[in-house]
Every structure is written in structure tokens, then in C-alpha cells.
Design an enzyme around this catalytic site. Sequence first.
Site, PDB file in Angstrom:
ATOM      1  N   HIS A 275       0.842  -1.134   0.042  1.00 22.51           N
ATOM      2  CA  HIS A 275      -0.021  -0.231  -0.041  1.00 22.51           C
ATOM      3  C   HIS A 275       0.954   1.030   0.122  1.00 22.51           C
ATOM      4  CE1 HIS A 275      -2.457  -3.308   1.403  1.00 22.51           C
ATOM      5  NE2 HIS A 275      -1.907  -3.380   2.371  1.00 22.51           N
ATOM      6  N   CYS A 276       2.400   1.225  -0.265  1.00 24.68           N
ATOM      7  CA  CYS A 276       2.964   2.269  -0.081  1.00 24.68           C
ATOM      8  C   CYS A 276       3.846   2.427  -1.130  1.00 24.68           C
ATOM      9  CB  CYS A 276       4.158   1.973   1.272  1.00 24.68           C
ATOM     10  SG  CYS A 276       3.069   2.122   2.737  1.00 24.68           S
ATOM     11  N   ILE A 277       4.903   1.474  -1.741  1.00 27.67           N
ATOM     12  CA  ILE A 277       5.794   1.938  -2.708  1.00 27.67           C
ATOM     13  C   ILE A 277       5.183   2.014  -3.848  1.00 27.67           C
ATOM     14  CG2 ILE A 277       7.799   0.709  -3.808  1.00 27.67           C
ATOM     15  CD1 ILE A 277       8.073   1.660  -0.801  1.00 27.67           C
ATOM     16  N   VAL A 279       2.223   3.027  -4.667  1.00 22.72           N
ATOM     17  CA  VAL A 279       1.228   4.129  -4.387  1.00 22.72           C
ATOM     18  C   VAL A 279       1.811   5.380  -4.098  1.00 22.72           C
ATOM     19  CG1 VAL A 279      -0.794   4.863  -3.041  1.00 22.72           C
ATOM     20  CG2 VAL A 279      -0.550   2.380  -3.677  1.00 22.72           C
ATOM     21  N   ASP A 280       2.638   5.734  -3.320  1.00 19.66           N
ATOM     22  CA  ASP A 280       3.027   7.028  -2.719  1.00 19.66           C
ATOM     23  C   ASP A 280       3.823   7.881  -3.970  1.00 19.66           C
ATOM     24  OD1 ASP A 280       2.139   6.103  -0.603  1.00 19.66           O
ATOM     25  OD2 ASP A 280       4.132   5.734   0.313  1.00 19.66           O
TER      26      ASP A 280
END
Length: 438
Positions: A275-277, A279-280
Site C-alpha cells: 500500500h506504499c511503494i 502508490v506513494d
Amino acid sequence: MTISLTTLSQELQKKIYSKTARVGVIGLGYVGLPTACHYSSVGYKVTGFDISTEKVDLLNRGHSYIDDIDSLELLEYVNSSLFSATTDMNELDKMDIILICVPTPINKVKEPDTSFIKSAGEKVVEFASKGTLVILESTTYPGTTEEFIVNPLIKKGFIVGESIFVAYSPERIDPGNKIYNLDNTPKVVGGYTENCLELAREFIGHTAHCVSDVRVAEMSKIYENTFRWINTALVNEFTIICKELDINIWETIEAASSKPYGFMKFTPGIGVGGHCIPVDPFYLTYKAKENGLRTKMIELAGEINDGMVQFNYHRIIDILSDNKLPKHANIVILGAAYKIDIGDLRESPVVRLIEKLQNKVKTIKIIEPYSNHVEMNGTTIPCYEYDSKIVQNSDLVVIGTPHSCFDWEKVKKDSNLIFDTKNVMYDNGILSEKIVVM
């Protein structure tokens, strides 16, 4: 009666020093729940806020749905009145410190969805009292704290830095990491004013790494994850080139890693999940476009990383074609979560690979010890624990997520053919002609 700046800040400082400040955490997911438990563990009374009645009921009974939080530990906080959960946002007016830990996803066209931050900000503006410290922790683009927290508070009549305090401190929670946690990981923090920063620093404690303002703190988080996103794309591109040139990518990486300076090791895979790499970086792309700028490296990295599912799909079809027609083949997938030793299958590239293979092979069985099912194309597919018979009856075993609980010697013994996407067999000293590496 007007309360002075000195009185408000001193009152909150005293509550922080004495651990009598009441802490509210909005959002009780993989960031919010560990954050709430961390502050409970150091002596604060914490109230968790979430819109899910089911989650709140589970938590108040001491049942954790997050891998990193042990239910017995949670139950201890509940029984000692250090933690409770609620769906009642009216309770926010009793909090001295409010942490916002809500999701920041992207939509199908990779544009930011800031609706969760906006909603949380509206609740804070509606219910927060004078003297409250509000810290946004969700990963987002520069300017979000001002747009959704500061400006609405000012519009409500608060003086930020005097009657209420606002800071940004991005989460650095790494699910499944047994070494680094909230106790030993530095935490970047930026305040809207110096007074906001000082209060946030005192609350966060020894791990606080202070920066000059909230926009620097926001950008630092985006930079961290964009760095990983782009370097992962680089090693994935090298993997494709090495395959065409018949060069072992894993040996290549190991040779480069022997340099003791100026090199950081990244490894290829089926794709980038979580949910981070993935997306961000696109939060920065969105903000850059607003200002007439391009993020060429981020966009190109996205193309390469997204293409790894297709690359691995073709590798599997080619491997099967050398032995039998793919449509007659039985495949076993070992590990489908987006990361080692956790059960979160959302945004997993392994699941996307399975989706592509579904109608091309006879059967696919998923062995995933951390989950009992996968949601795919609107249907629920069962997962299995490791079973030698399932593996022995397969034509190909694909190592998707190499959980540490797998016995790789046994996998080699049981398998007829293995496609090792993470080079885990070699790393464990297991060599065999029936192992094909990416």
C-alpha cells in the site's frame, strides 16, 4: 475567557511529560493500530477511532486483526484501560492529541484519493478543542496538511500555533519487520509553527527527527518510497535484459553487492505490491502535474514494475511449454501475500499473476500459510497450508512469496519442477536441475 499561548502549550507539555494526555488515533488499520498500541505501551490512555463497527468490537474484546499486533498484548491494554476503540467521533473533543492514520490510496488511473484525509480533517475541525495537538501521519503529497487540516481549522476560528497545534509526521511502519519498529525507527516531524513542532517533538520523543516545516516532512516520505520504486524498476529492467542475454541476474547482483560503498542492493520480483511503494510516488506525480512539471522517472519506473507480472507470466508459459501444453498443467503457487511473513494479499503482484494464469492452465492451487483465501475477480479462492501431496501432483511449483516457514529442502524433494522468482533455493544452498530461476 481567552487562554494564552503560554498556558495552552504549557498545559499540554505537562500532560505529555506526565503521560496524562489523552491520545486519539483516527484509523485503526496497519498503521493506526500499531501506533495506538505503541502509545498505550508507554503509558498513554489511547482511544482508537474507526468507522467499522466490526473492527471496533473486535478490538474492545482484545482481538487483533493486524499481524504485527499480538491479541494478548492488545487485551492487556484493553483490560488496563490503556486502550479502547469507538466509532463515535464526538469523543474527539476529549482528546489532547489526535493522530490521523487513514489510508491514502490511488484510483485506477493512479491519481490520489485523499477522501479519507479530508473526512478525518472534517471530524477534527468539528470536534477538536482548544489546546489540541493534531498530527497527520498518512503518506501524501506536499501541501496536504495545510489543505485539509490547517486551513479548515483557521476557517473555524482557531489560531494554529496558538489555540491549536498541527504537525506532520509520516508513518514508518514496516509490516512483518521484527527488527525495526516505533521504538527504534527515527520519525520525521515537521510543525506548522515552531511551537507546533516543539510539542510534536516532545510527544514523539527520542525518535523524532525534526525538519523546518510540514512540507519538507511530507516530501521526505514521498522521496523515501520513490527511491525504492525507481531502484526496484532498475533491477527489474536488468532482469529482463539478463534473460535475453542469458546472464544470471542473481549472480550479477551479488557481484555488484561486493562493493563496500556506493551501492545499495535491490532484487527483482514478480512485481511491487503493498500500500506504499506502488502508490506513494504517484502522489508526487499528481502534485507535479498541478505545477506544470513531469515526473518522468516515476512514470517510467511504473511501466517497468507493472510489466514484471507479464514478464513472469510469459516465463511460466515458456517453462510449461517445454514440458507439456500449459492448458493441461497443474500449478502450485507458494506464497501469495505481497510481502514475506505476513498475510496481506491486497495489491499483491502474485495475485495479479495468478489472475493472468487462471484461464491458461488446468489448475492453480495456492499454498499461503498466512491466509485461508484470496479474493480474485469477484470470487473467493481457497488457500492451503503446505501439503506434500498437492506439491507432488503439480507440474510446476512457482515460488511467489518465500515465507520463512517454508521448508525449502522439502519443497525441492516434493516438486517436479520449480520456478524460483526470488532465488531463495540458491540462497539456502539448494541446487537442482529442476530449479529454474527468473
